[in-house]
Motif scaffolding. Structure first.
Motif, PDB file in Angstrom:
ATOM      1  N   THR A  16       0.845  -1.189   0.000  1.00 33.42           N
ATOM      2  CA  THR A  16       0.000   0.000   0.000  1.00 33.42           C
ATOM      3  C   THR A  16       0.877   1.235   0.000  1.00 33.42           C
ATOM      4  N   THR A  17       0.395   2.275  -0.664  1.00 34.65           N
ATOM      5  CA  THR A  17       1.101   3.559  -0.616  1.00 34.65           C
ATOM      6  C   THR A  17       0.272   4.587   0.145  1.00 34.65           C
ATOM      7  N   VAL A  18      -0.852   4.130   0.707  1.00 37.39           N
ATOM      8  CA  VAL A  18      -1.733   5.006   1.481  1.00 37.39           C
ATOM      9  C   VAL A  18      -1.724   4.538   2.934  1.00 37.39           C
ATOM     10  N   PRO A  19      -1.156   5.292   3.854  1.00 38.60           N
ATOM     11  CA  PRO A  19      -1.014   4.850   5.250  1.00 38.60           C
ATOM     12  C   PRO A  19      -2.306   5.012   6.049  1.00 38.60           C
ATOM     13  N   GLU A  20      -3.322   4.236   5.682  1.00 41.86           N
ATOM     14  CA  GLU A  20      -4.616   4.350   6.350  1.00 41.86           C
ATOM     15  C   GLU A  20      -4.593   3.777   7.763  1.00 41.86           C
ATOM     16  N   PHE A  21      -3.655   2.888   8.030  1.00 43.22           N
ATOM     17  CA  PHE A  21      -3.570   2.243   9.339  1.00 43.22           C
ATOM     18  C   PHE A  21      -2.228   2.582   9.994  1.00 43.22           C
ATOM     19  N   PRO A  22      -2.226   2.706  11.322  1.00 43.83           N
ATOM     20  CA  PRO A  22      -0.978   3.096  11.996  1.00 43.83           C
ATOM     21  C   PRO A  22       0.149   2.088  11.819  1.00 43.83           C
ATOM     22  N   HIS A  23      -0.203   0.859  11.451  1.00 51.38           N
ATOM     23  CA  HIS A  23       0.815  -0.174  11.256  1.00 51.38           C
ATOM     24  C   HIS A  23       1.815   0.217  10.169  1.00 51.38           C
ATOM     25  N   CYS A  24       1.404   1.063   9.213  1.00 46.83           N
ATOM     26  CA  CYS A  24       2.342   1.543   8.194  1.00 46.83           C
ATOM     27  C   CYS A  24       3.462   2.345   8.842  1.00 46.83           C
ATOM     28  N   MET A  25       3.077   3.230   9.771  1.00 55.05           N
ATOM     29  CA  MET A  25       4.077   4.032  10.470  1.00 55.05           C
ATOM     30  C   MET A  25       4.873   3.165  11.438  1.00 55.05           C
ATOM     31  N   TRP A  26       4.172   2.234  12.109  1.00 51.91           N
ATOM     32  CA  TRP A  26       4.862   1.372  13.068  1.00 51.91           C
ATOM     33  C   TRP A  26       5.946   0.540  12.393  1.00 51.91           C
ATOM     34  N   SER A  27       5.626  -0.028  11.237  1.00 48.16           N
ATOM     35  CA  SER A  27       6.625  -0.890  10.584  1.00 48.16           C
ATOM     36  C   SER A  27       7.797  -0.076  10.042  1.00 48.16           C
ATOM     37  N   TYR A  28       7.563   1.179   9.734  1.00 50.13           N
ATOM     38  CA  TYR A  28       8.652   2.088   9.348  1.00 50.13           C
ATOM     39  C   TYR A  28       9.585   2.295  10.545  1.00 50.13           C
ATOM     40  N   ILE A  29       8.991   2.468  11.729  1.00 55.49           N
ATOM     41  CA  ILE A  29       9.777   2.610  12.958  1.00 55.49           C
ATOM     42  C   ILE A  29      10.510   1.296  13.261  1.00 55.49           C
ATOM     43  N   VAL A  30       9.859   0.162  12.991  1.00 56.55           N
ATOM     44  CA  VAL A  30      10.522  -1.134  13.152  1.00 56.55           C
ATOM     45  C   VAL A  30      11.780  -1.174  12.291  1.00 56.55           C
ATOM     46  N   GLY A  31      11.665  -0.703  11.045  1.00 59.91           N
ATOM     47  CA  GLY A  31      12.829  -0.683  10.160  1.00 59.91           C
ATOM     48  C   GLY A  31      13.968   0.121  10.739  1.00 59.91           C
ATOM     49  N   ALA A  32      13.654   1.299  11.276  1.00 56.04           N
ATOM     50  CA  ALA A  32      14.697   2.148  11.871  1.00 56.04           C
ATOM     51  C   ALA A  32      15.328   1.481  13.078  1.00 56.04           C
ATOM     52  N   THR A  33      14.520   0.775  13.864  1.00 59.07           N
ATOM     53  CA  THR A  33      15.036   0.085  15.052  1.00 59.07           C
ATOM     54  C   THR A  33      15.916  -1.092  14.650  1.00 59.07           C
ATOM     55  N   LEU A  34      15.505  -1.825  13.628  1.00 60.33           N
ATOM     56  CA  LEU A  34      16.326  -2.934  13.131  1.00 60.33           C
ATOM     57  C   LEU A  34      17.669  -2.415  12.612  1.00 60.33           C
ATOM     58  N   GLU A  35      17.656  -1.267  11.959  1.00 63.44           N
ATOM     59  CA  GLU A  35      18.919  -0.702  11.475  1.00 63.44           C
ATOM     60  C   GLU A  35      19.867  -0.419  12.638  1.00 63.44           C
ATOM     61  N   GLN A  36      19.325   0.076  13.747  1.00 61.92           N
ATOM     62  CA  GLN A  36      20.163   0.312  14.924  1.00 61.92           C
ATOM     63  C   GLN A  36      20.824  -0.989  15.386  1.00 61.92           C
ATOM     64  N   ALA A  37      20.036  -2.068  15.396  1.00 64.08           N
ATOM     65  CA  ALA A  37      20.587  -3.360  15.811  1.00 64.08           C
ATOM     66  C   ALA A  37      21.631  -3.857  14.813  1.00 64.08           C
ATOM     67  N   PHE A  38      21.352  -3.727  13.528  1.00 63.50           N
ATOM     68  CA  PHE A  38      22.296  -4.185  12.502  1.00 63.50           C
ATOM     69  C   PHE A  38      23.633  -3.459  12.632  1.00 63.50           C
ATOM     70  N   GLN A  39      23.574  -2.165  12.914  1.00 56.14           N
ATOM     71  CA  GLN A  39      24.802  -1.381  13.009  1.00 56.14           C
ATOM     72  C   GLN A  39      25.665  -1.782  14.202  1.00 56.14           C
ATOM     73  N   ASN A  40      25.056  -2.487  15.153  1.00 59.53           N
ATOM     74  CA  ASN A  40      25.790  -2.845  16.370  1.00 59.53           C
ATOM     75  C   ASN A  40      26.028  -4.339  16.549  1.00 59.53           C
ATOM     76  N   MET A  41      25.519  -5.174  15.635  1.00 57.24           N
ATOM     77  CA  MET A  41      25.788  -6.609  15.768  1.00 57.24           C
ATOM     78  C   MET A  41      27.169  -6.906  15.178  1.00 57.24           C
ATOM     79  N   GLU A  42      28.010  -7.504  15.980  1.00 53.57           N
ATOM     80  CA  GLU A  42      29.409  -7.670  15.609  1.00 53.57           C
ATOM     81  C   GLU A  42      29.685  -8.948  14.843  1.00 53.57           C
ATOM     82  N   GLU A  43      28.704  -9.852  14.812  1.00 53.99           N
ATOM     83  CA  GLU A  43      28.860 -11.102  14.068  1.00 53.99           C
ATOM     84  C   GLU A  43      27.584 -11.352  13.260  1.00 53.99           C
TER      85      GLU A  43
END
Length: 421
Positions: A337-364
């Motif tokens: 979807t390109t229309v964020p009718e449900f908050p889950h669109c924003m939530w999963s975007y935040i999930v992506g940002a949080t996963l990036e934080q973890a990826f940047q700090n996982m050493e193996e």
């Protein structure tokens, strides 16, 4: 066949290859030194789903059926985030492309379990998927096989119990926290109120009601006058609405997770000339996906809770985060979807940002290193988060996001509600 169907079918088609790869990697691990994995030079053997230049994430979520709107959003924001971010430099120094594979479970627990079983050897971690019963369906298998079930969209406290399992972490606030936020707002009101409750007959509904009741305990101005339940498989709640309306309660605590049922309950209440104030869960309170289609009258008072900015709100029309999010959604998420009718669109975007934080700090390049990095994130103000909220994965018993702000529907979006009116 649409692109999403092709992606899912392709993902299923590589199961055999993924299984063979998993067996190969398992053999390497057994040959490694005790307490670690890898070759003789001490480098860790990569877990399934990750190579030197890519990592694959799996999402089992409802892409069709009654919860398809929120379900597609759980993938759309994630795809948008990593499409916009591009290749990410991980903590081990390697730069990797992030691929998201989505599997439709139609909100059916058995399908969710099957999706996990068929794809666990080809994806590095499962994330973002919607639903308490569906995420629970494969939780035990994920624990047994040591596969991360990270930042999933369920408020079930079970997913934030680090003592019981280091392989799970919920993302959204637990249901008790949301229910308590409503109760606290109501308890602070100077007026007397009668409350009718309709809740889903499972852990989702029970959690909301538990938090609400604990928050109003001892409040002399609040009386629960009627309380009913419904099943997630029900196609109508008209009978329950008729009985609840007869109570003439001035507040309706509606702990429902099925989008069409929330819409029909608003319509039925209007048909019955019942106009209470409504308390709705964060995942079923969308202005564009639920309230507007149902013809909800903002004068009645529709309250929900949030931790993310709503693009529909005029207050965020020119917000830098929102502008970037909408552009990424439009460019990368057309399969969902390109229309964020449900908050889950924003939530999963935040999930992506949080996963990036973890990826940047996982050493193996291992699932163990990933979970260690993921559960070490503190006070992260991810894009799209409201002031006063943040990601903190360090607290046992709490999900990644544990704070919410009560808001009131104004006909377009939501505005913060300091008091109950």
């Amino acid at each position: 066949m649409n692109t999403r169907s092709k992606a899912v079918r392709n993902a299923l088609g590589i199961v055999a290859l993924g299984s063979a790869l998993a067996l190969t990697l398992a053999g390497c691990s057994r040959a490694a030194e005790p307490g670690g994995s890898g070759d003789g030079d001490g480098e860790a053997t990569a877990s399934p789903g990750i190579t030197d230049d890519s990592i694959t994430l799996g999402v089992t979520t409802p892409l069709s059926g009654g919860t398809a709107g929120p379900g597609n959003c759980t993938v759309a924001g994630l795809v948008a985030y990593f499409g916009q971010a591009g290749p990410i430099e991980f903590g081990d120094g390697k730069t990797r492309e992030v691929t998201v594979e989505a599997f439709d479970d139609t909100y059916d627990p058995q399908k969710a379990l099957s999706n996990f079983q068929q794809n666990q050897s080809s994806v590095f971690a499962f994330t973002s998927g919607l639903g308490t019963p569906t995420n629970r369906a494969y939780r035990e298998a994920a624990i047994e096989d040591e596969v991360p079930q990270a930042l999933v969209m369920t408020g079930d406290p079970l997913f934030s119990d680090r003592t019981e399992s280091p392989w799970q972490l919920g993302f959204v606030p637990i249901y008790q926290n949301e229910g308590a936020a409503f109760g606290e707002l109501l308890a602070e009101s100077a007026e007397e109120h009668t409350v009718a409750i309709l809740s889903q007959n499972d852990d989702f509904g029970e959690g909301y009601v538990e938090g609400f009741k604990e928050a109003i305990e001892g409040a002399d101005n609040i009386e629960i006058v009627e309380e009913l339940t419904y099943e997630a498989t029900d196609t109508s709640v008209d009978a329950q609405l008729t009985e609840l309306a007869a109570s003439d309660a001035d507040v309706f605590f509606n702990a429902m997770s099925i989008t069409p049922l929330v819409i029909s309950s608003i319509e039925k209440a209007r048909e019955l000339s019942w106009s209470p104030s409504w308390f709705l869960p964060s995942n079923t309170s969308s202005p564009g996906g639920i309230l507007s289609p149902a013809g909800a009258d903002p004068e009645d008072g529709f309250y929900s809770v949030s931790f993310s900015k709503a693009p529909q709100s005029p207050a965020f029309a020119e917000d830098e985060d929102v502008v970037a999010f909408l552009a990424a959604l439009e460019e990368f998420s057309g399969d969902y979807t390109t229309v964020p009718e449900f908050p889950h669109c924003m939530w999963s975007y935040i999930v992506g940002a949080t996963l990036e934080q973890a990826f940047q700090n996982m050493e193996e390049p291992t699932r163990e290193s990933f979970m260690e990095a993921l559960t070490s994130i503190s006070d992260f103000q991810a894009p799209l988060m409201l002031d006063g909220t943040a990601v903190d994965t360090t607290v046992d018993g709490q999900p990644a996001v544990s704070t919410v702000i009560v808001q009131r529907y104004n006909g377009q979006g939501y505005a913060n509600a300091e008091t109950f009116e």
